[in-house]
Scaffold this motif. Structure first.
Motif, PDB file in Angstrom:
ATOM      1  N   LYS A   1      42.764  19.994  72.694  1.00  0.00           N
ATOM      2  CA  LYS A   1      42.459  18.655  72.484  1.00  0.00           C
ATOM      3  C   LYS A   1      42.359  17.676  73.592  1.00  0.00           C
ATOM      4  O   LYS A   1      42.898  18.051  74.645  1.00  0.00           O
ATOM      5  CB  LYS A   1      43.629  17.980  71.344  1.00  0.00           C
ATOM      6  CG  LYS A   1      43.943  18.645  70.111  1.00  0.00           C
ATOM      7  CD  LYS A   1      42.564  18.473  69.228  1.00  0.00           C
ATOM      8  CE  LYS A   1      42.938  18.957  67.712  1.00  0.00           C
ATOM      9  NZ  LYS A   1      41.629  18.940  67.043  1.00  0.00           N
TER      10      LYS A   1
ATOM     11  N   GLY B   1      42.467  12.694  71.072  1.00  0.00           N
ATOM     12  CA  GLY B   1      42.615  13.374  69.710  1.00  0.00           C
ATOM     13  C   GLY B   1      41.590  14.205  69.208  1.00  0.00           C
ATOM     14  O   GLY B   1      41.693  14.891  68.238  1.00  0.00           O
ATOM     15  N   LYS B   2      40.313  14.017  70.072  1.00  0.00           N
ATOM     16  CA  LYS B   2      39.341  14.984  69.538  1.00  0.00           C
ATOM     17  C   LYS B   2      39.339  16.389  70.171  1.00  0.00           C
ATOM     18  O   LYS B   2      39.925  16.549  71.075  1.00  0.00           O
ATOM     19  CB  LYS B   2      37.906  14.322  69.756  1.00  0.00           C
ATOM     20  CG  LYS B   2      37.381  13.097  68.983  1.00  0.00           C
ATOM     21  CD  LYS B   2      36.142  13.060  69.244  1.00  0.00           C
ATOM     22  CE  LYS B   2      35.444  11.883  68.077  1.00  0.00           C
ATOM     23  NZ  LYS B   2      33.874  11.732  67.905  1.00  0.00           N
TER      24      LYS B   2
END
Length: 991
Positions: A594, A907-908
């Motif tokens: 992440k 967070g991606k």
């Protein structure tokens, strides 16, 4: 040793030539001899793990009475002393078409739609024929039987090798003296399947592997529905399928990939297939093991390529070169992984090749015990006949081989093959083995001679003064005759040598000269093929130098799959695709797959630091419309193929995956083609090069399906007039019809009442329930309008119009409907319906408020999508940031995965690309491409790989040249062109 003439032995076993016991006995003497026959002083291989030295095998009436060292021999016994020889169970081939003529392709061109079945009362699809039986087509083939007997086989499981569901096989003993009343061991010995259509039907569906898979799934659902008594009509095919469920289920896959696909279906419907493999199982052995399936393994190992033509050799793929090197190790690797497998002679040009190929597997490390099991006890057990065949225990059929020694030694001679107590002589047991090296003197000239090959087909290498002499050998009834060219070979004169082989190791005989002179000659044996053994050992050691398997097992494959890393990019120009825009001199920290931090002066002691000064970091490119990495694209046999799924046919070995990574692509949607109005379900994958097909699929991704409009679906460019629809009006009515049917199906399904599960209707109902999105192939404004209206009539929205080269004409309506546009940057005028295309299309739709993506639909263009996006800056003045979103964030939005990918945001997923230059520049190169924190492409690693590929190819070419120099067979190089799949690509039928 007791010598019994063949005619006597045949009389002793005369019971096998008699018809049924109730056949009238009024045409001669019918006394049946009921004597025993005992083979004594033999090394008996009762099973692969049970060997008896100096034992006795006692048989009577075609069965084994006893085997051991303390066998009581009855008075009425014929004793055959075979001291020094060995006995093995005869081999079993459980995948054969022995005695069953291969069906011939129906004459006439083209295919017929699925609604033209050739029969009534059977399943609607002609390629499903479980009612077929091999026995109904069976005719014992004496010539073929003798070839198989000579190769060591005693029993074959034969079937009709035609169709997707092929019916039942028949287990046959190769008893050439008895009729079918003796040869047929089991009328229905297994139920057979494949992915290939029948050649006897012109019915068009299925036309792809994914279509075959969908058909099988639906068949099993229908069979279950039928078994519960729900059908209102009779179906003889389904009745046969259900009746045959208790038999072994054998699936002809023919490759590792198709084997895994077959097992996938089996797992879904609760069937464990025995799978006919392709010999490439070693490439993904852990996946093969995970199937828990048993395998039937062909040993048709490839010959070396003829690599003398330098220019043609350049076209030879590394994967093909490796296959020659690696395939012989497949049986050993299967055995080492405790995978149950049987051998088959399937695909060999002749059974004569079988021992040579088998010996190669043993040379590559397969144990002799495992090899024997794969030919005897394992196939017997898989067929449920372990007490009757494949062993020499009491009560088993008297199916056995008599050999000169270890059957897996090249020099060993197979003398006889007994099947059900019937003897077939392959080589005279009393023939003396004279193979070896000799020296002799004839007319004061010294000669060296090597006699080699099988005893029934000896050959000679004769040299004199370093010059090889032409020769021909005949060896029968212990008489050896050799003709060799004389010194004056230009006049084709021959010296003939003849001798009767009796005692000792030397040859005494006469030499007859061209002028009529006759002299005695004496050939002294000086060794036992010492030179041949030495050269063979040298050659086999080279072959055993196995090239390590990579993932995938081809050029640019990884020796070990790359691992997830903690990486810190320092001082990059970061294209966030978020409100922050483009950030200069910025750091990005990646951990556990992440993006965990974006900012300046970041640090992490556990991270690998990458200096990105002067470079650009972006999210990975996403291609909304691709056709790479799939083994099938179109299932055009029906006007709707909603039941098929691209996920079934992911090709994890497509080199375009690696090439796309080199172009910064990390995610693609593999769309079904445009052969029909309602196509198949999509696959959204991450380009995790080296992973298996299942691991490429984007987990928990939204559901999509391909629809299509225009020339392709109405078949105007295929010259087809057999399938509805033929007009654009017909396309509209087809959609209305299918959605109406799905609406009714959906209502019944939700009512709680019994219903026949229909995969196709389930998928279309998902669209009505807003659980599946449509990506629609489109060009013409009128058709785009039409489909939006049809969707609105059934209360759902089209998700994406792809291609949509006339999108600029109705962008406002697209915004109102809520549909996105995924288009080409500047394609136009390549067919009539794109004559109005303009390069400003993307900009006009974007400016109107449509979510716009640039797609490829092409394996070449897909690795240059960064440049395709740049064209919208030129054609329409789109900003650089927005143009970049056309290939990153916007396709992520269209695929409903923008919460995970498409931008650089904490967070991606860490799907990132490090570019050497401005990403929209033609000079920009992807230096690193990461997916979930794993570096799947690295430009420096790529350079190392190229060097290794060059070295490996050179080594394999050298090995192949050595193989040819040693006299081994070679095959010509056939240049292969990689299929570039597009929307209109039609799969090659596999029958």
């Amino acid at each position: 040793m007791s010598k019994i003439p063949l005619r006597v032995l045949l009389f002793l076993c005369s019971f096998s030539v008699l018809a049924q016991e109730y056949f009238p006995k009024n045409d001669g003497v019918k006394t049946i001899n009921s004597n025993f026959t005992a083979f004594t002083n033999a090394k008996i291989h009762v099973t692969p793990s049970q060997v008896i030295d100096n034992g006795t095998l006692l048989i009577k009436d075609g069965k084994v009475v006893a085997s051991g060292t303390q066998v009581t021999i009855p008075k009425n016994t014929t004793i055959v002393n075979i001291e020094g020889k060995s006995i093995y169970p005869s081999f079993i081939d459980m995948y054969s078409n022995f005695g069953v003529e291969k069906p011939k392709r129906e004459s006439g061109g083209g295919r017929s739609p699925q609604y033209n079945p050739s029969r009534t009362g059977y399943y609607w699809n002609d390629h499903v024929m479980p009612e077929n039986t091999a026995l109904s087509k069976f005719k014992f083939d004496n010539k073929k039987a003798k070839e198989l007997l000579s190769a060591g086989f005693g029993v074959v499981n034969t079937h009709i090798q035609d169709g997707i569901v092929r019916g039942t096989g028949t287990l046959v003993a190769l008893n050439t003296e008895g009729g079918n009343e003796m040869a047929i061991l089991e009328q229905n010995s297994g139920q057979y399947f494949s992915f290939s259509k029948s050649v006897t039907s012109r019915q068009s569906y299925p036309g792809s592997i994914m279509g075959s898979m969908a058909l099988l799934r639906q068949l099993y659902l229908d069979a279950d529905w039928y078994a519960k008594g729900n059908s209102k009509t009779k179906d003889l095919s389904i009745e046969a399928l259900n009746k045959n469920k208790s038999l072994v289920q054998i699936f002809s896959a023919g490759s590792r990939a198709n084997g895994l696909r077959a097992d996938k279906i089996g797992d879904e419907v609760g069937v464990q297939y025995v799978i006919l493999g392709g010999g490439d199982e070693y490439e993904r052995i852990n996946e093969i093991k995970a199937t828990n399936a048993s395998y039937i393994i062909p040993i048709n190992f490839q010959d070396a390529y003829d690599v003398e033509n330098v220019y043609l050799t350049q076209s030879l793929a590394l994967s093909d070169m490796r296959a020659w090197n690696q395939e012989p190790s497949n049986p050993k690797i299967l055995a080492d992984n405790n995978i149950t497998f049987a051998f088959t002679a399937h695909d060999l040009k002749s059974p004569k090749e079988f021992k040579t190929k088998l010996m190669k597997a043993i040379e590559y490390g397969l144990s002799k015990e495992k090899a024997l099991a794969a030919l005897t006890t394992t196939p017997a057990k898989l067929l449920g006949k372990q007490s009757e065949i494949g062993n020499l225990n009491k009560g088993a059929y008297a199916n056995f081989l008599i050999t000169s020694g270890d059957i897996f030694e090249k020099k060993t001679t197979v003398y006889e093959n007994w099947v059900q107590g019937t003897q077939t002589v392959i080589n005279d047991m009393n023939t003396k083995d004279i193979r070896g090296d000799y020296t002799f003197l004839v007319a004061r000239e010294s000669y060296e001679m090597t006699l080699k090959g099988e005893l029934s087909k000896l050959s000679a290498d004769i040299t004199s003064n370093g010059k090889k002499r032409g020769s021909k050998v005949s060896y029968k009834n212990n008489w050896l005759s050799i003709s060799m060219t004389s010194k004056d070979s230009t006049q084709q004169k021959f010296i003939r040598l003849i001798t009767n082989v009796t005692q000792g190791d030397h040859l005494n005989g006469k030499a007859l000269f061209p002028n009529g002179d006759e002299l005695t000659f004496y050939a002294k044996k000086v060794g036992s093929k010492t030179k041949d053994k030495a050269s063979k050992k040298e050659g086999s050691s080279a072959l055993k130098e196995i090239t390590p398997v990579t993932y995938p097992n081809m050029a640019y494959g990884f020796k070990e799959l790359p691992k997830q890393e903690t990486i810190l990019f320092k001082n990059a120009t970061v294209w966030t695709n978020e409100v922050e825009g483009i950030l200069k001199t910025t750091d990005v920290l990646v951990k556990n797959g992440k993006i965990v931090k974006v900012g300046k002066d970041l640090s992490d002691s556990s991270a690998q630091v990458i200096d990105a000064t002067g470079k650009h970091l972006t999210s990975g490119i996403i291609d909304e419309h691709s056709h790479i990495a799939a083994a099938s694209i179109n299932e055009g046999g029906q006007n709707s193929s909603a039941e098929v799924s691209i996920e079934d046919v992911i090709d994890d070995e497509d080199i375009d995956i690696y090439r796309n990574l080199a172009g910064g692509v990390t995610v693609i949607q593999i769309l079904h083609g445009s052969a029909n109005p309602i196509g198949g379900r999509s696959a959204i994958i991450k380009l995790k090069w080296g992973e298996n097909a299942n691991n490429l699929i984007y987990k928990d991704s939204p559901k999509f399906i391909k629809f299509a409009l225009g020339e392709n679906v109405k078949q105007s460019n295929w010259s087809s007039f057999e399938r509805f629809p033929q007009t654009r009006m017909g396309v509209e009515q087809l959609y209305i019809d299918y959605f109406s049917r799905a609406k009714a199906y959906n209502a019944l399904k939700k009512s709680g009442k019994p219903y026949r599960k229909d995969i196709e209707m389930d998928v279309i109902a998902e669209i009505l329930n807003k659980e599946r999105f449509i990506s629609c192939h489109s060009y013409v404004q009128s058709e785009i309008n039409m489909l939006m209206k049809v969707a609105e009539k059934f209360d759902f929205n089209i998700n994406t119009f792809t291609h949509i080269l006339e999108g600029y004409k109705l962008a406002d309506k697209m915004v109102e409907h809520g549909v996105g546009g995924s288009t080409f940057s500047d394609w136009w005028a390549y067919k009539y319906e794109v004559n109005d295309a303009i390069p400003y299309n993307a900009a006009i739709m974007h400016n109107a408020g449509v979510v716009v993506a640039i797609n490829s639909d092409d394996g070449e263009m897909s690795r240059r999508l960064n440049q395709e996006a740049a064209k919208s800056v030129k054609y329409g003045g789109v900003s650089e940031e927005d143009a970049w979103k056309f290939v990153t964030l916007n396709p992520a939005k269209l695929l409903h995965i923008d919460d995970k990918v498409g931008s650089i945001k904490v967070g991606k997923d860490a799907d990132l690309v490090l570019w050497s230059d401005h990403p929209l520049s033609i000079y920009a190169k992807a230096e690193k491409t990461l997916i979930e924190g794993v570096t799947y492409f690295d430009i420096k690693r790529d350079e190392i790989m190229r060097s290794r590929i060059k070295t490996e190819k050179a080594e394999l070419i050298n090995e192949m040249m050595l193989a040819k120099n040693k006299g081994l067979k070679t095959q010509p190089i056939k240049k292969k062109e990689k299929d570039q799949m597009h929307c209109d690509y039609i799969d090659h039928e596999s029958n």
